[in-house]
Design a protein around this motif. Structure first.
Motif, mmCIF file in Angstrom:
data_model
loop_
_atom_site.group_PDB
_atom_site.id
_atom_site.type_symbol
_atom_site.label_atom_id
_atom_site.label_comp_id
_atom_site.label_asym_id
_atom_site.label_seq_id
_atom_site.Cartn_x
_atom_site.Cartn_y
_atom_site.Cartn_z
ATOM 1 N N ALA A 42 41.066 46.019 39.352
ATOM 2 C CA ALA A 42 40.217 46.740 38.394
ATOM 3 C C ALA A 42 40.909 46.866 37.043
ATOM 4 O O ALA A 42 40.270 46.723 35.993
ATOM 5 C CB ALA A 42 39.842 48.111 38.951
ATOM 6 N N SER A 102 35.391 47.376 39.827
ATOM 7 C CA SER A 102 35.913 48.710 40.140
ATOM 8 C C SER A 102 35.427 49.196 41.497
ATOM 9 O O SER A 102 36.159 49.866 42.227
ATOM 10 C CB SER A 102 35.494 49.719 39.065
ATOM 11 O OG SER A 102 36.106 49.411 37.844
ATOM 12 N N HIS A 103 34.201 48.843 41.856
ATOM 13 C CA HIS A 103 33.606 49.284 43.115
ATOM 14 C C HIS A 103 34.100 48.474 44.318
ATOM 15 O O HIS A 103 34.314 49.023 45.393
ATOM 16 C CB HIS A 103 32.082 49.190 43.010
ATOM 17 C CG HIS A 103 31.363 49.593 44.254
ATOM 18 N ND1 HIS A 103 31.345 50.892 44.713
ATOM 19 C CD2 HIS A 103 30.654 48.864 45.140
ATOM 20 C CE1 HIS A 103 30.650 50.944 45.842
ATOM 21 N NE2 HIS A 103 30.218 49.725 46.117
ATOM 22 N N ARG A 104 34.290 47.165 44.140
ATOM 23 C CA ARG A 104 34.554 46.285 45.272
ATOM 24 C C ARG A 104 36.007 45.840 45.428
ATOM 25 O O ARG A 104 36.361 45.301 46.466
ATOM 26 C CB ARG A 104 33.685 45.039 45.179
ATOM 27 C CG ARG A 104 32.203 45.325 45.266
ATOM 28 C CD ARG A 104 31.412 44.061 45.399
ATOM 29 N NE ARG A 104 31.856 43.251 46.502
ATOM 30 C CZ ARG A 104 31.395 43.331 47.756
ATOM 31 N NH1 ARG A 104 30.471 44.215 48.038
ATOM 32 N NH2 ARG A 104 31.847 42.543 48.700
ATOM 33 N N CYS A 105 36.824 46.026 44.411
ATOM 34 C CA CYS A 105 38.172 45.447 44.427
ATOM 35 C C CYS A 105 39.250 46.523 44.350
ATOM 36 O O CYS A 105 38.964 47.697 44.154
ATOM 37 C CB CYS A 105 38.319 44.463 43.267
ATOM 38 S SG CYS A 105 37.120 43.120 43.296
ATOM 39 N N CYS A 115 32.112 47.238 36.352
ATOM 40 C CA CYS A 115 31.656 48.227 37.328
ATOM 41 C C CYS A 115 31.752 47.670 38.747
ATOM 42 O O CYS A 115 32.246 48.345 39.663
ATOM 43 C CB CYS A 115 30.222 48.633 36.998
ATOM 44 S SG CYS A 115 29.556 49.895 38.078
ATOM 45 N N LEU A 116 31.309 46.427 38.949
ATOM 46 C CA LEU A 116 31.361 45.815 40.277
ATOM 47 C C LEU A 116 32.793 45.614 40.749
ATOM 48 O O LEU A 116 33.110 45.852 41.921
ATOM 49 C CB LEU A 116 30.603 44.479 40.274
ATOM 50 C CG LEU A 116 29.088 44.580 40.168
ATOM 51 C CD1 LEU A 116 28.474 43.207 39.887
ATOM 52 C CD2 LEU A 116 28.503 45.194 41.432
ATOM 53 N N GLU A 127 42.591 48.642 42.969
ATOM 54 C CA GLU A 127 42.872 49.294 41.687
ATOM 55 C C GLU A 127 43.575 48.347 40.729
ATOM 56 O O GLU A 127 43.283 48.322 39.532
ATOM 57 C CB GLU A 127 43.746 50.537 41.930
ATOM 58 C CG GLU A 127 43.382 51.702 41.056
ATOM 59 C CD GLU A 127 44.166 52.939 41.447
ATOM 60 O OE1 GLU A 127 45.140 53.248 40.733
ATOM 61 O OE2 GLU A 127 43.807 53.577 42.457
#
Length: 177
Positions: free
Chosen positions: A90, A82-85, A79-80, A87
């Motif tokens: 992810a 996906s949110h911070r990095c 989740c982190l 695609e």
């Protein structure tokens, strides 16, 4: 006939009926899995506190992650990321998380099993009984020390891949944005 346990040489205790050559690889698997889990926790800390802060981040991250199951840790890491990095990162993280989930299942199957020696062949058998959604099921699997060592090595390889993902080489840009 399966032998589940026997008396120790001095006849003072019961010992599991398992080929003793499996004990070292089971220990290696256990230690490697703990290393993988710690790497996941480290990744969570890096993503929550990318700038660090002289120890506060580590203490806070430890408070958040210390009682989480491995599955929850992996979910939070994904989740982190996906949110911070990006695609692409992810997607790579998703692949790593799938591998970690598979390895956790394999590790749990080995660690939470009963062991026996087949009386006729001498093979070591891993046995597990479950009663989940599909009803009562009994699983048996013959395992050798090489089989378990391969799983331990795979855990260590995924831990390395995760560590490399979290800490790019100096010529690579930082992953967290």
């Amino acid at each position: 006939m399966k032998v589940l346990s026997t008396l120790s040489g001095d006849k003072t205790r019961r010992v599991a009926a398992i080929d003793r050559s499996l004990l070292g690889p089971i220990g290696e698997l256990t230690v490697n899995f703990a290393m993988l889990e710690q790497t996941v926790k480290y990744g969570i800390e890096l993503l929550l506190f990318p700038d660090g802060d002289n120890g506060w981040a580590h203490i806070t991250s430890s408070m958040v992650t210390s009682e989480m199951s491995f599955r929850r840790l992996v979910d939070l890491l994904q989740c982190l990321v996906s949110h911070r990095c990006s695609e692409g990162d992810a997607e790579l993280c998703k692949e790593l998380c799938l591998a970690m989930g598979r390895l956790e299942e394999r590790r749990n199957a080995i660690i939470h099993s009963t062991w026996a020696i087949d009386g006729s062949s001498g093979a070591t058998i891993r046995m597990k009984t479950t009663a989940k959604g599909k009803g009562l099921r009994h699983h048996e699997e013959v395992l050798t020390s090489n089989d378990i060592s391969k799983i331990a090595d795979e855990i260590a390889a995924v831990a390395k891949r995760l560590g490399d993902f979290l800490q790019p080489q100096p010529d690579e840009p930082p992953r967290a944005t």
